[in-house]
Design an enzyme around this catalytic site. Structure first.
Site, PDB file in Angstrom:
ATOM      1  CG  MET A   1      31.358  34.467  46.869  1.00  0.00           C
ATOM      2  SD  MET A   1      33.071  35.065  47.212  1.00  0.00           S
ATOM      3  CE  MET A   1      33.545  34.024  48.474  1.00  0.00           C
TER       4      MET A   1
ATOM      5  CG  PHE B   1      40.407  36.604  42.597  1.00  0.00           C
ATOM      6  CD1 PHE B   1      41.327  35.503  42.276  1.00  0.00           C
ATOM      7  CD2 PHE B   1      39.493  36.806  41.570  1.00  0.00           C
ATOM      8  CE1 PHE B   1      41.061  34.521  40.986  1.00  0.00           C
ATOM      9  CE2 PHE B   1      39.277  36.043  40.602  1.00  0.00           C
ATOM     10  CZ  PHE B   1      39.919  35.014  40.156  1.00  0.00           C
ATOM     11  N   GLY B   2      40.978  36.828  47.000  1.00  0.00           N
ATOM     12  CA  GLY B   2      41.398  37.535  48.195  1.00  0.00           C
ATOM     13  C   GLY B   2      42.498  38.624  48.161  1.00  0.00           C
TER      14      GLY B   2
ATOM     15  CG  ASP C   1      34.384  39.118  52.857  1.00  0.00           C
ATOM     16  OD1 ASP C   1      35.574  39.195  52.703  1.00  0.00           O
ATOM     17  OD2 ASP C   1      33.873  37.892  52.320  1.00  0.00           O
TER      18      ASP C   1
END
Length: 228
Positions: free
Chosen positions: A66, A141-142, A173
């Protein structure tokens, strides 16, 4: 097509990456999120960490870049030990050339699409890829909530893959968990990146096994899988 589970180290303990990698050695790949604080508003890790991680685990590394200018940087991640390298369609200047370069260096080439990026303009490019990643959250961001609005795009992508008879993996994802993975598999995904659903569990290895079982059951019953 075989279901694959790729735990994302974005949700792992960065101070214990080698141990965290060993905790999920039953996974198919280890997903490595590389962020540059330019293409996405977050900064994670780079090629030196990938190189160290490749030495610490036998699980192949799936690097998701990314970053800006992947045309320049992606080949370095193959050299660092990544077995699959994903670049973003929105960032690559010459995606066909880049995919061919990644493949020539010995890794699988993949391209990612943000939630709002349609797949159709890239239909002719699909044969140049080994995998297409449909982001099911905004990258950066997770721990984000899964975006159901991406499910129709997953279905359309699977139809394009079937239309052209491609052996192309379809990865998702973002927000993939026990409550969303079956919907993704039913829509056409066969490779699943899971972060907090794995590393946030008491037993990450068991979490991988359970997610795999859920996805395999859903995929086996999906209409898209009937021809395989």
């Amino acid at each position: 097509m075989a279901v694959q589970i790729n735990p994302s180290i974005l949700s792992a303990d960065f101070a214990r990456l080698a141990e965290e990698a060993k905790a999920v050695e039953g996974a198919d790949w280890l997903h490595v999120d590389v962020m540059d604080n330019h293409f996405v508003p977050n900064l994670t890790l780079g090629a030196p960490v990938v190189e160290s991680l490749a030495r610490a685990t036998d699980t192949p590394l799936d690097c998701h870049l990314m970053i800006e200018d992947p045309d320049r940087w992606a080949p370095q991640y193959v050299e660092a030990g990544a077995s699959s390298v994903t670049f973003h369609a929105e960032a690559a200047r010459a995606p066909v050339r880049l995919a061919r370069e990644v493949r020539a260096k010995g890794a699988r080439a993949a391209m990612a699409l943000k939630p709002a990026t349609p797949v159709e303009p890239y239909e002719d490019l699909l044969p140049e890829l080994d995998m297409l990643l449909v982001m099911t959250v905004e990258p950066g961001f997770g721990g984000q909530a899964f975006l159901d609005i991406t499910l129709p795009k997953i279905r359309r992508t699977r139809e394009l893959i079937r239309k052209h008879g491609l052996q192309l993996w379809l990865q998702v994802d973002g927000g993939v968990s026990a409550t969303t993975i079956e919907r993704c598999a039913e829509a056409g995904a066969d490779v699943f990146v899971a972060g907090s659903a794995v590393f946030g569990a008491d037993d990450p290895a068991e979490a991988v096994r359970r997610l795999r079982a859920q996805a395999e059951t859903a995929a086996a019953q999906a209409s898209w899988a009937c021809d395989h």
